[in-house]
Write an enzyme that holds these catalytic residues in place. Structure first.
Site, PDB file in Angstrom:
ATOM      1  N   VAL A 196       0.726  -1.292   0.097  1.00  0.00           N
ATOM      2  CA  VAL A 196       0.034   0.114  -0.104  1.00  0.00           C
ATOM      3  C   VAL A 196       0.780   1.255   0.125  1.00  0.00           C
ATOM      4  O   VAL A 196       0.431   2.247  -0.231  1.00  0.00           O
ATOM      5  CB  VAL A 196      -1.024   0.035   0.979  1.00  0.00           C
ATOM      6  N   GLY A 197       2.208   1.272   0.276  1.00  0.00           N
ATOM      7  CA  GLY A 197       2.906   2.254   0.130  1.00  0.00           C
ATOM      8  C   GLY A 197       4.510   2.037   0.130  1.00  0.00           C
ATOM      9  O   GLY A 197       4.654   0.936   0.731  1.00  0.00           O
ATOM     10  N   GLY A 199       7.823   3.998   1.368  1.00  0.00           N
ATOM     11  CA  GLY A 199       8.623   4.828   1.908  1.00  0.00           C
ATOM     12  C   GLY A 199       9.813   5.240   1.568  1.00  0.00           C
ATOM     13  O   GLY A 199      10.604   4.447   0.577  1.00  0.00           O
ATOM     14  N   ARG A 200      10.629   6.316   1.983  1.00  0.00           N
ATOM     15  CA  ARG A 200      12.123   6.343   1.768  1.00  0.00           C
ATOM     16  C   ARG A 200      12.750   5.262   2.081  1.00  0.00           C
ATOM     17  O   ARG A 200      13.820   4.475   1.566  1.00  0.00           O
ATOM     18  CB  ARG A 200      12.814   7.366   2.363  1.00  0.00           C
ATOM     19  N   TYR A 201      12.552   4.220   3.066  1.00  0.00           N
ATOM     20  CA  TYR A 201      13.014   3.274   3.664  1.00  0.00           C
ATOM     21  C   TYR A 201      12.509   1.834   3.684  1.00  0.00           C
ATOM     22  O   TYR A 201      12.798   1.051   4.786  1.00  0.00           O
ATOM     23  CB  TYR A 201      13.681   3.565   5.123  1.00  0.00           C
ATOM     24  N   GLY A 202      11.500   1.670   2.898  1.00  0.00           N
ATOM     25  CA  GLY A 202      10.883   0.330   2.827  1.00  0.00           C
ATOM     26  C   GLY A 202       9.538   0.399   2.496  1.00  0.00           C
ATOM     27  O   GLY A 202       9.171   1.405   1.703  1.00  0.00           O
ATOM     28  N   GLU A 203       8.782  -0.705   2.626  1.00  0.00           N
ATOM     29  CA  GLU A 203       7.338  -0.717   2.016  1.00  0.00           C
ATOM     30  C   GLU A 203       6.356  -0.918   3.244  1.00  0.00           C
ATOM     31  O   GLU A 203       6.688  -1.487   4.194  1.00  0.00           O
ATOM     32  CB  GLU A 203       7.362  -1.843   1.112  1.00  0.00           C
ATOM     33  N   LYS A 217       4.938  -3.057   8.167  1.00  0.00           N
ATOM     34  CA  LYS A 217       5.973  -2.180   7.553  1.00  0.00           C
ATOM     35  C   LYS A 217       7.390  -2.833   7.402  1.00  0.00           C
ATOM     36  O   LYS A 217       7.869  -3.389   8.397  1.00  0.00           O
ATOM     37  CB  LYS A 217       6.123  -0.813   8.258  1.00  0.00           C
ATOM     38  N   ASP A 318      10.233  13.459  13.191  1.00  0.00           N
ATOM     39  CA  ASP A 318      10.037  13.328  11.629  1.00  0.00           C
ATOM     40  C   ASP A 318       8.474  13.575  11.512  1.00  0.00           C
ATOM     41  O   ASP A 318       7.974  12.949  10.569  1.00  0.00           O
ATOM     42  CB  ASP A 318      10.522  12.080  11.223  1.00  0.00           C
TER      43      ASP A 318
HETATM   44  P1  ADP Z   1       7.505   7.630   4.454  1.00  0.00           P
HETATM   45  O1  ADP Z   1       8.829   7.179   4.489  1.00  0.00           O
HETATM   46  O2  ADP Z   1       6.790   8.442   3.409  1.00  0.00           O
HETATM   47  O3  ADP Z   1       7.155   8.060   5.790  1.00  0.00           O
HETATM   48  P2  ADP Z   1       6.266   5.152   5.324  1.00  0.00           P
HETATM   49  O4  ADP Z   1       7.025   3.975   5.169  1.00  0.00           O
HETATM   50  O5  ADP Z   1       5.994   5.592   6.789  1.00  0.00           O
HETATM   51  O6  ADP Z   1       6.626   6.158   4.349  1.00  0.00           O
HETATM   52  O7  ADP Z   1       4.778   4.644   4.673  1.00  0.00           O
HETATM   53  C1  ADP Z   1       4.343   4.769   3.242  1.00  0.00           C
HETATM   54  C2  ADP Z   1       3.141   4.753   3.199  1.00  0.00           C
HETATM   55  O8  ADP Z   1       2.494   3.506   3.417  1.00  0.00           O
HETATM   56  C3  ADP Z   1       2.336   6.008   3.835  1.00  0.00           C
HETATM   57  O9  ADP Z   1       2.370   6.923   3.184  1.00  0.00           O
HETATM   58  C4  ADP Z   1       0.780   5.068   3.872  1.00  0.00           C
HETATM   59  O10 ADP Z   1       0.160   5.559   2.533  1.00  0.00           O
HETATM   60  C5  ADP Z   1       1.180   3.724   3.944  1.00  0.00           C
HETATM   61  N1  ADP Z   1       1.302   3.448   5.455  1.00  0.00           N
HETATM   62  C6  ADP Z   1       1.817   3.453   6.560  1.00  0.00           C
HETATM   63  N2  ADP Z   1       1.398   2.952   7.574  1.00  0.00           N
HETATM   64  C7  ADP Z   1       0.126   2.546   7.033  1.00  0.00           C
HETATM   65  C8  ADP Z   1      -0.927   1.974   8.090  1.00  0.00           C
HETATM   66  N3  ADP Z   1      -0.639   1.704   9.123  1.00  0.00           N
HETATM   67  N4  ADP Z   1      -2.165   1.543   7.480  1.00  0.00           N
HETATM   68  C9  ADP Z   1      -2.375   1.851   5.985  1.00  0.00           C
HETATM   69  N5  ADP Z   1      -1.399   2.491   5.325  1.00  0.00           N
HETATM   70  C10 ADP Z   1      -0.250   3.002   5.750  1.00  0.00           C
HETATM   71 MG    MG Z   2       7.065   7.122   7.563  1.00  0.00          MG
END
Ligand code: ADP
Ligand code: MG
Length: 491
Positions: A196-197, A199-203, A217, A318
């Site tokens: 679903v996402g 980020g800078r350091y993972g998925e 995460k 952050d």
């Molecule tokens: P970033 O490094 O951009 O902060 P994250 O790794 O924290 O990214 O999260 C990436 C994306 O995953 C978020 O922008 C969000 O869309 C989705 N996400 C993160 N945590 C959750 C969660 N608990 N429930 C639903 N979506 C999430």
């Molecule tokens: Mg984050």
């Protein structure tokens, strides 16, 4: 008679070597020192000499004092062979060692460094494997220290729902979360469904545990310090709060010889506030609702709670719209504690952790950008959170419909820095030029948004100590909140 015999014998011993010593061989002579074709000497010789790529052969004879040369046959580039008989050096030949063919030499030139490099690579690989193994072991030990591993069996997870489990463990005992073994068991029963996402350091993945959605995460190995920090904070501190992302479990597994770090939390299908604001607009009450829920979460982090169910003060470091999630009830919760610092007044202990990661440049406060921040003072970190909160508030306010007007979603400083701003870009804008996000005039036509604009400005003072505190902001927002929203005072 006897005397006469012994005299003859002694004379024979003396004379025979003398005769032998005088015995000289006739040898072929063709060297530069030869006056004739033959010479006489104690040894006949042949010498082969390699010079300038040519082979020169010389024949001749060695006198008594040169005979020594026959013993060490190789001298520099010359090879000598001797013989004892008249003209014996006539057919004497020397088999020279074949010089290495050029191809063989080239092969040697390539092979030797290659072997050395391979050996070095092997050594480096062994070294890294050992280091990784030690590192994993150390992390595991640290993790084990956090949870009481011996008391619990995996079977207790049984058919419980997540709510049951969390209630059981979080309302009794230390209240800081599920025991380590239970966390591990839950983690290993999760089925990953969709990413679903990123980020800078993972998925981040949506996963299913016993029919319930969970967020997983998956940290990249270069951000393992964030995983450890977040795991540490969630496991040692009572952080159950409506506006802090609910923690379920943390797990470390080995897959295909690499370490996988998982953080399992509640799943919020609306995603981050950043994504939510791209697709949704809000009315002023909705804007206040979002703001109030975020500040409630931030206050809960910032305050130290004393007593058995207490918690240290925590600064996030952050805070940004991507690290805030939107729940079904349109309240927000704060996520990503990978960079957080903790402080306890009673023990006057500041725990900064040892994460090499830094906050997001776009949200960095001026004192972080010009590096004047007092890193030994906990207050400083809270003040940087307030700066970032002001920026998040501005992002929400832009998406608030006022008199039928609304702006498109934009991140803070979108108009003055590039999409992935550098530290220097941000420093110039925020410190040198002291620019702040623009507050549109029409915001003042709404009581709520106009009050929010005032708060924003007070979050953005250059001097960190002049800024509002999270608690002050929360109180102001509560006063603004209409009874319709009925946001609990004790949030
Ligand atoms: P970033 O490094 O951009 O902060 P994250 O790794 O924290 O990214 O999260 C990436 C994306 O995953 C978020 O922008 C969000 O869309 C989705 N996400 C993160 N945590 C959750 C969660 N608990 N429930 C639903 N979506 C999430
Ligand atoms: Mg984050």
């Amino acid at each position: 008679m006897l005397q006469g015999g012994s005299w003859f014998f002694s004379m024979a011993i003396l004379i025979i070597p003398t005769c032998l010593a005088n015995d000289l061989w006739q040898c072929i002579c063709d060297g530069p020192g030869c006056t004739q074709d033959t010479c006489r000497g104690r040894k006949c010789f042949v010498t082969i000499e390699n010079a300038d790529g040519f082979t020169k052969q010389t024949k001749g004879c060695f006198s008594e004092h040169l005979m020594e040369q026959c013993k060490s046959t190789v001298q520099g580039t010359a090879t000598t062979k001797c013989c004892d008989a008249d003209m014996c050096n006539g057919n004497l030949t020397i088999h020279q060692a074949e010089p290495d063919p050029p191809a063989k030499k080239q092969l040697q030139l390539i092979l030797i460094p290659l072997l050395v490099i391979l050996l070095l690579l092997l050594l480096v690989t062994v070294y890294f494997c050992r280091a990784r193994w030690h590192h994993r072991k150390r992390l595991l030990t640290r993790l084990h220290e956090l949870g009481d591993t011996d008391m619990l069996k995996a079977s207790i997870v049984g058919d419980s729902t997540l709510g049951d489990l969390l209630d059981d463990y979080c309302t009794t005992g230390s209240g800081s979360g599920l025991p380590f073994l239970v966390q591990r068991t839950v983690a290993r029963q999760i089925t990953l469904v969709e990413c679903v996402g990123k980020g800078r350091y993972g998925e981040v993945w949506r996963g299913i545990w016993q029919g319930e959605n969970v967020a997983v995460k998956i940290f990249s190995s270069r951000d393992e310090q964030s995983w450890f920090r977040e795991t540490e904070i969630y496991n040692t501190v009572l952080l159950r709060h409506e506006n802090i992302l609910g923690f379920i479990a943390s797990d470390m597994t080995s897959r295909n010889s690499s370490t996988q770090l998982w953080l399992i939390t509640h799943y919020h299908e609306s995603g981050s506030l950043y994504e939510y604001l791209q697709r949704t607009t809000v009315d002023p009450e909705g804007c206040l609702w979002l703001a109030l829920s975020i500040i409630c979460g931030l206050v809960h982090l910032h305050v130290e709670i004393f007593g058995t169910q207490g918690k240290p003060a925590i600064a996030h470091r952050d805070l940004k719209s991507r690290n805030i999630l939107v729940k079904k009830n349109k309240q927000c919760c704060i996520a990503d504690l990978g960079l957080a610092v903790m402080h306890s007044q009673t023990s006057d202990y500041l725990d900064i952790g040892n994460n090499p990661r830094v906050g997001t440049k776009r949200y960095m406060a001026p004192e972080v950008l010009d590096e004047t921040i007092r890193t030994d003072s906990f207050e400083s970190y809270k003040q940087t959170d307030v700066w970032a909160f002001g920026l998040v508030l501005w992002e929400i306010a832009r998406r608030t419909v006022i008199n039928g007007m609304v702006e498109e979603y934009k991140p803070p400083f979108f108009d003055v820095v590039p999409s992935d701003p550098s530290f220097e870009d941000m420093k110039k804008v925020v410190c040198t030029d002291q620019q702040r996000p623009r507050i549109p005039n029409n915001w003042h036509s709404d009581t709520i948004v106009s009050a929010l604009a005032k708060i924003m400005k007070e979050c953005w003072y250059q001097s960190p100590s002049a800024r509002l505190t999270a608690l002050r902001i929360k109180k102001t927002l509560h006063k603004l909140n209409s009874p319709v929203n009925n946001f609990k005072e004790e949030c």
